[in-house]
Enzyme design. Sequence first.
Site, PDB file in Angstrom:
ATOM      1  N   ASP A   9       0.867  -1.180   0.000  1.00  0.00           N
ATOM      2  CA  ASP A   9       0.000   0.000   0.000  1.00  0.00           C
ATOM      3  C   ASP A   9       0.907   1.233   0.000  1.00  0.00           C
ATOM      4  OD1 ASP A   9      -2.065   1.785   0.246  1.00  0.00           O
ATOM      5  OD2 ASP A   9      -2.594   1.236   2.298  1.00  0.00           O
ATOM      6  N   ASP A 104      -3.753   2.386  -5.317  1.00  0.00           N
ATOM      7  CA  ASP A 104      -2.412   2.342  -4.702  1.00  0.00           C
ATOM      8  C   ASP A 104      -2.226   1.145  -3.777  1.00  0.00           C
ATOM      9  OD1 ASP A 104      -4.094   3.141  -2.651  1.00  0.00           O
ATOM     10  OD2 ASP A 104      -2.564   4.395  -1.723  1.00  0.00           O
ATOM     11  N   GLU A 105      -2.941   0.074  -4.038  1.00  0.00           N
ATOM     12  CA  GLU A 105      -2.941  -1.027  -3.085  1.00  0.00           C
ATOM     13  C   GLU A 105      -3.145  -2.358  -3.812  1.00  0.00           C
ATOM     14  OE1 GLU A 105      -5.632  -2.020   0.800  1.00  0.00           O
ATOM     15  OE2 GLU A 105      -5.960  -0.132  -0.250  1.00  0.00           O
TER      16      GLU A 105
HETATM   17 MG   LIG Z   1      -2.465   4.011   0.429  1.00  0.00          MG
END
Ligand SMILES: [Mg+2]
Length: 392
Positions: A9, A104-105
């Site tokens: 993340d 983003d993960e």
């Molecule tokens: Mg994040």
Amino acid sequence: MSRTILHVDLDAFFVSVELLDQPELRGKPVAVGGRIDQRGVISSASYEARKFGVRSALPTRTAFQVCPDLILLPARHDLYAQHSHHVMALLHEITPQIEQLSIDEAFLDITGTELRFGSAEQLAHYLHDRIRDELGLPCSIGVARNKLVAKIATEKAKPNNICLVAAGEEAAFLAPLPVRALWGVGPKTAEILKALGIETIGQIAQARSDVLASRVRTAAGWLGKRGADELIQRAQGLDESPVESERVTKQISQETTFVKDVREVTYVRATLLELSEGVGRHLREADLSARTIAIKLRYSDFTTFTRQTTLPQPTDIDQEIFATAWTLFEANWNKRAIRLIGVAGRQLSPAARQLDLFDSTDDRVERLTRTVDEIRHKYGTESLKRGSTLRK
Ligand SMILES: [Mg+2]
């Protein structure tokens, strides 16, 4: 078979991308979000800003109250999408077994990568270094035997660090954490658990299934025997869910907060059309179709709800998305002033476009939609709008 799952993340992703462009802002309280005069909210905050209590979803007005020196930047989603692509491409070098959870993960099933990358710990450090050195972005990584524990390990690692939970240590790792850290335990469920004397995940793991089943109510109703057993299993760190590399994104959505609360129906309709067009465009850019269309409404008193409906066939066509969203809106709006409205496409699948003569979608509509996309791509979103969107 024993698996090893890595969860990565990015830290304060939008802000971190902005700092690549404006390094002079490093070390300062920075946030990306909407403007106060547009009643915006924060979407990403630097760790310096978080010390003041600035966090995502906080109204920007409140953010400036708690942190008067906050540096607010407007969101540049195209830029974040580009950086996200680079991160995901790097992860794909490790394994194709990737489930992207958001921009983003992602989860990676790294079972069997030892020959190429060494131990899970070595691989985590290797990834952490490469994302920092090649892309200039900070991230946090959790490693565990399953997705559930790996994701919670990442939270523990934040910011900019790595957390490994050794096989067999899952329950012990989770035990001291507050119940809210567990998937599926929202604020209301946490309150009920607290009334039962349960505040940590370890206490859930020890709880009696029949008590939880009959006493805990969730948004979906009573927890019940099956729900209680599942909750206890998760609290013990057990999770067999696979890394689903097919499911790239769970939903594609757009929402807007009105500058002033709105109850004028033509205005709401125009906004829904604009949002539907945005969702359609993003679906087509990602080569995805949505089987389910959802709307989200927030009234001036902040009560919020979503309603969704499932289509007979997946779509990425603006008009279909809008028609569905509008029907949902008409059926559910109680005529109160609206603060926020949103449209989402869910149950996404790769766009399987076929030349089926009996397909209800008009081929010309699809071609027109694509031409509109191309023009917008060239000249910007504002260049082309349908008549009813312009009326605003
Ligand atoms: Mg994040």
